[in-house]
Design a protein around this motif. Sequence first.
Motif, PDB file in Angstrom:
ATOM      1  N   UNK A 371       8.844-105.477  17.127  1.00  0.00           N
ATOM      2  CA  UNK A 371       9.374-104.528  16.328  1.00  0.00           C
ATOM      3  C   UNK A 371       9.978-103.713  17.738  1.00  0.00           C
ATOM      4  N   UNK A 372      11.697-103.432  17.288  1.00  0.00           N
ATOM      5  CA  UNK A 372      12.000-102.431  17.793  1.00  0.00           C
ATOM      6  C   UNK A 372      12.190-100.664  18.123  1.00  0.00           C
ATOM      7  N   UNK A 373      12.599-100.743  19.244  1.00  0.00           N
ATOM      8  CA  UNK A 373      12.088 -99.363  19.845  1.00  0.00           C
ATOM      9  C   UNK A 373      13.697 -99.002  19.417  1.00  0.00           C
ATOM     10  N   UNK A 374      14.768 -99.109  19.148  1.00  0.00           N
ATOM     11  CA  UNK A 374      15.806 -99.093  19.445  1.00  0.00           C
ATOM     12  C   UNK A 374      16.393 -98.870  17.455  1.00  0.00           C
ATOM     13  N   UNK A 375      17.016 -97.688  17.475  1.00  0.00           N
ATOM     14  CA  UNK A 375      17.950 -96.687  18.184  1.00  0.00           C
ATOM     15  C   UNK A 375      16.737 -95.279  17.903  1.00  0.00           C
ATOM     16  N   UNK A 376      15.592 -95.614  17.111  1.00  0.00           N
ATOM     17  CA  UNK A 376      14.606 -94.277  16.967  1.00  0.00           C
ATOM     18  C   UNK A 376      13.940 -93.927  17.952  1.00  0.00           C
ATOM     19  N   UNK A 377      13.817 -94.610  18.394  1.00  0.00           N
ATOM     20  CA  UNK A 377      13.115 -94.384  20.396  1.00  0.00           C
ATOM     21  C   UNK A 377      13.493 -95.022  21.131  1.00  0.00           C
ATOM     22  N   UNK A 378      14.415 -94.835  21.996  1.00  0.00           N
ATOM     23  CA  UNK A 378      14.953 -94.739  23.032  1.00  0.00           C
ATOM     24  C   UNK A 378      14.392 -95.138  23.930  1.00  0.00           C
ATOM     25  N   UNK A 379      13.183 -93.798  24.339  1.00  0.00           N
ATOM     26  CA  UNK A 379      12.499 -94.053  25.232  1.00  0.00           C
ATOM     27  C   UNK A 379      10.548 -93.991  25.351  1.00  0.00           C
ATOM     28  N   UNK A 380      10.717 -94.444  24.159  1.00  0.00           N
ATOM     29  CA  UNK A 380       9.576 -94.817  23.666  1.00  0.00           C
ATOM     30  C   UNK A 380       8.948 -95.903  23.885  1.00  0.00           C
ATOM     31  N   UNK A 381       9.100 -97.159  24.094  1.00  0.00           N
ATOM     32  CA  UNK A 381       8.258 -97.701  24.056  1.00  0.00           C
ATOM     33  C   UNK A 381       7.796 -98.623  24.582  1.00  0.00           C
ATOM     34  N   UNK A 382       6.772 -97.366  25.509  1.00  0.00           N
ATOM     35  CA  UNK A 382       5.279 -97.827  25.105  1.00  0.00           C
ATOM     36  C   UNK A 382       4.654 -97.528  23.613  1.00  0.00           C
ATOM     37  N   UNK A 383       5.379 -96.871  23.563  1.00  0.00           N
ATOM     38  CA  UNK A 383       3.989 -96.066  21.814  1.00  0.00           C
ATOM     39  C   UNK A 383       4.503 -97.571  20.659  1.00  0.00           C
ATOM     40  N   UNK A 384       6.407 -98.085  21.209  1.00  0.00           N
ATOM     41  CA  UNK A 384       6.344 -98.941  20.232  1.00  0.00           C
ATOM     42  C   UNK A 384       5.425-100.390  20.540  1.00  0.00           C
ATOM     43  N   UNK A 385       5.389-100.796  21.718  1.00  0.00           N
ATOM     44  CA  UNK A 385       4.243-101.928  22.055  1.00  0.00           C
ATOM     45  C   UNK A 385       2.987-101.424  22.301  1.00  0.00           C
ATOM     46  N   UNK A 386       2.396-100.165  22.186  1.00  0.00           N
ATOM     47  CA  UNK A 386       0.680-100.376  21.887  1.00  0.00           C
ATOM     48  C   UNK A 386       1.212-100.530  19.595  1.00  0.00           C
ATOM     49  N   UNK A 387       2.069 -99.976  19.573  1.00  0.00           N
ATOM     50  CA  UNK A 387       1.783-100.210  17.807  1.00  0.00           C
ATOM     51  C   UNK A 387       1.905-101.588  17.408  1.00  0.00           C
ATOM     52  N   UNK A 388       2.407-102.653  18.469  1.00  0.00           N
ATOM     53  CA  UNK A 388       2.787-104.245  17.653  1.00  0.00           C
ATOM     54  C   UNK A 388       1.363-104.601  17.949  1.00  0.00           C
TER      55      UNK A 388
END
Length: 525
Positions: A371-388
């Motif tokens: 899952x990619x974080x951009x463009x919606x969450x440019x500094x939300x990598x932790x949340x996206x990594x946790x989502x996976x």
Amino acid sequence: MINKRTSYLVASALLPLLGLGLASNVHAEDVKPAEQVTQVVKKQSAPQSISQQVEKVQPSKKVQSSEVQTPKAQVSKTQASKVQSPKATVQSAKPKVKEQFNTTVNKENQPVVKAPVKKVVKPQGSKKYLNGYATVRSDNYTIWKDFNWTKQTAVSSKNYYHDTLKINGKYNHQNGSTYYSMWGLKGWIGYLNSNALYAVTNSEQGSKIIDSQYIGITKNNYDLWSDFNFNHSKGSTKNVYQQTLKSTGFYNSYNGRKYYSVYNNKSKWQGYLNANAAKETSSNGYWISGKQNIQIAKKDYDVYQGFFNKVTNTTNLINQKYVVKGHYNNFNGYTYVSLYTDKGKWVGYVNSHAVGQPTVNNKVLLNVKPIGQNPEFPTGCEAVATTMMLHNAGVNVSASTVVDAMPRSTDGNYGFVGNPRSNTGLWIFPPAMVKVARKFVKTAVDMTGVTFAQIKNKLNIGHAVVAWITGFGGSGTKYNHAITLIGYDLKKVFFNDPWSGKQLSMNISTLENYRKRDLYRTISY
């Protein structure tokens, strides 16, 4: 000169007193002044009005030095003519007054006898003050509001069964029982019979409630204490996380906390543990969900349905592939996984030593979609990594939901610093991120500080891992980034990168260098 009327009155008043021996109560001011008495007084009764006044004088009244003297013998006609004037001192015999009676003088200058003063002794006796604690051992005693035996409304020892309460005094009642004045955190409770309590102690932990039971460790950040001074920790629940231990009893502290006395399966005492870090279970442990693909790797292990009903043996299942949907960590030290066919049919429980990961060239690779974080969450990598990671655990949740679940703070250990939907956002660290993950997977755990070998163990059982790294990639990830680890081989680690939205790999040694710069921050489930 004294007229006849005056002389008659004086003599009539004195003679009855002299004859009866009651002159001790006549005050000098009651004798009318007379210059001289010359005539002989004949024996006769005083007028009725005078006689009634004399009878009102009480014998307990003190004799003043100025009162008329009481003669020892009967007054003769000659002696009666020698009555002293009011200036002379009148003496009398001391009245016999019982000590327990007190006297006062009323408005008419007459003595009044008070009732005897008795010391009232209450049936419960006097309160003996003390400062202690006691644990309620019985649930069928009345709690009294007072010693008239008024019950406290809708309250009995059942409401405080096995609770530790504070004592500030006791009463030794005439009925032979001892009653304690009991207090809780919210105030005074009432009077309770001592038979409803364990022994009074100075420790607010109270008495140990003997209750042998199994507990599963559900939190990894609690201390195991060597005593109730809480000065020395015997270790952390991080070392026994998700294991099943045995409690020989518990303490319900006055502060409202419950502590287990915990032992491992070798009967070694582990310490006192706050009950918030555990849950009561059976010797089999509690259910820990987690989906993974396995294959039967070893023979001669029994397969059970219900832990006691043997249905087959792994010799008959060798090299077959199954899906594991969860496991139990038994008190005996073994983990039992629950096997399902690829069509969802349950096979049973088997010792985890009998299973292994399907491998190709010593490679483990979990099926987790990037899952990619951009463009919606440019500094939300932790949340996206946790989502996976949550998707790998079988939770269908969006990255937007996880982002919204993150608290905000100026400290990354408590929440996200800034706005993950903005380029100026900063970071969130495992202590706060794992709490977000637990909203979706209760077994989420902060693994900060673990080695790569421990990460491999998680990957081996099919659990993805989120790792914080520093130094990876370009300007958007160089100073702080989070990735989802999904596999490894002999040299490389495989991961999903939120920044690029792709599955990538790097050398294990490179990963460890990046992890070191970010203090080995890690979470999984």
